[in-house]
Design an enzyme around this catalytic site. Structure first.
Site, PDB file in Angstrom:
ATOM      1  N   TYR A 168       0.832  -1.231 -10.105  1.00 51.53           N
ATOM      2  CA  TYR A 168       1.699  -0.053 -10.091  1.00 51.53           C
ATOM      3  C   TYR A 168       2.557  -0.092 -11.349  1.00 51.53           C
ATOM      4  CZ  TYR A 168       4.907   3.486  -8.113  1.00 51.53           C
ATOM      5  OH  TYR A 168       5.661   4.608  -7.881  1.00 51.53           O
ATOM      6  N   LYS A 196      -2.017   2.414 -10.658  1.00 51.54           N
ATOM      7  CA  LYS A 196      -1.284   3.642 -10.359  1.00 51.54           C
ATOM      8  C   LYS A 196      -0.389   3.874 -11.557  1.00 51.54           C
ATOM      9  CE  LYS A 196       2.033   5.910  -7.326  1.00 51.54           C
ATOM     10  NZ  LYS A 196       2.899   5.839  -6.118  1.00 51.54           N
TER      11      LYS A 196
END
Length: 328
Positions: A168, A196
């Protein structure tokens, strides 16, 4: 990221084996599952008395999958995971695991920490739920390690984790910018299956990342308003809080870009970006919870301090943008 950084990473990985952690072979080593499509990071709904609203959480998970979501994410930022105690986090994970087992859908669970040993321990706990298919792990927040340190951190985590990792990258929360070369180096680690990408915009690093993705490493849009251009540049999908609302339209947008239907994708992408802007007018997930409550989908709009409930104006603006989405 230059050659010296790569060498520093290799040396750091050798020197900093974490004591006290038993490493089992990572289930993620085979680079499964394949990522793609729209994944909904679920809110954690609360009852008016402040408990986790289990039935509402289960319903939200089913609703997302009914509308075509490729999977759900538990314990992300949208879930207010930092405000949940361990028992509540286990409860949320268990509910989502049950739904995903029933539906045959991918469950991703947020995990990680600023310190590598703590992140390893969080990942090891996921072995309690065999339904978990991947872990969403932030770049270490607040401590701002070097690029070599970030690489060494994730190299340790893939050894400990029972599931594949999705990095992330959210520098406006973590305080650590990573260039495309570093992200691609992370993507070369066995057991890291995606990123992400929530860098706050689209720039040269975004273009380089999406133009050089190694096999088995998927980029997922993480900034809701930039989903459409990210898909146009080659992202495989997105993990998007806004997709709680009009989930099917976000799925439609991803399908339109995949099919090369540029005219439909552009029009729908602009409309969904306007919706996403309203959802993020106040700190996530306060507006989202306000809308879900107004729709009767969760029993209260409550969030936990230090967050405060959304204003009526922000909730009204999001409901208006939702109502103004173009017809399918």
């Amino acid at each position: 990221m230059d050659q010296d950084t790569v060498q520093d990473f290799s040396q750091a990985t050798d020197r900093h084996a974490s004591p006290g952690i038993v490493h089992e072979p990572a289930r993620g080593a085979a680079r499964t599952p394949a990522l793609g499509g729209i994944h909904v990071p679920l809110v954690t709904p609360f009852t008016p008395s402040g408990d986790v609203a289990v039935e509402a959480l289960e319903a939200l998970a089913h609703e997302a999958l009914d509308a075509g979501s490729a999977g759900i994410v538990a314990l992300g930022t949208t879930a207010e995971s930092a405000a949940l105690d361990e028992a509540e986090r286990d409860l949320v994970t268990g509910v989502c695991a049950r739904v995903c087992q029933e539906r045959g859908a991918l469950l991703t669970v947020g995990a990680g920490a600023s310190a590598t040993r703590a992140a390893e321990a969080a990942l090891v706990r996921l072995a309690r739920w065999p339904e978990v298919g991947a872990a969403l792990v932030t770049v270490p927040p607040f401590v701002r390690p070097s690029a070599a340190g970030v690489l060494a951190h994730f190299a340790r985590l893939v050894e400990a984790s029972p599931v594949p990792l999705i990095v992330y990258h959210v520098p406006y929360r973590t305080g650590r910018e990573l260039d495309a070369a570093t992200l691609l180096a992370l993507g070369s680690l066995p057991g890291v299956v995606g990123v992400k990408y929530a860098a706050g915009g689209i720039d040269q690093d975004t273009v380089e990342l999406l133009g050089g993705l190694p096999a088995g490493f998927a980029a997922l849009a993480g900034d809701d308003a930039y989903l459409s251009p990210m898909l146009a540049l080659g992202a495989a999908g997105g993990i998007l809080a806004s997709a709680h609302l009009a989930t099917g339209r976000f799925v439609e947008l991803a399908s339109a870009w995949e099919a090369g239907d540029v005219r439909r994708a552009r029009a729908l992408g602009h409309a969904l970006a306007r919706l996403s802007a309203t959802v993020f007018a106040e700190p996530n997930p306060v507006v989202l919870k306000g809308v879900l409550h107004a729709q009767g989908r969760i029993p209260s709009p409550d969030v936990r301090l230090p967050l405060l409930p959304a204003s009526d104006a922000s909730v009204g603006a999001a409901l208006k943008a939702l109502a103004e989405l173009p017809a399918s």
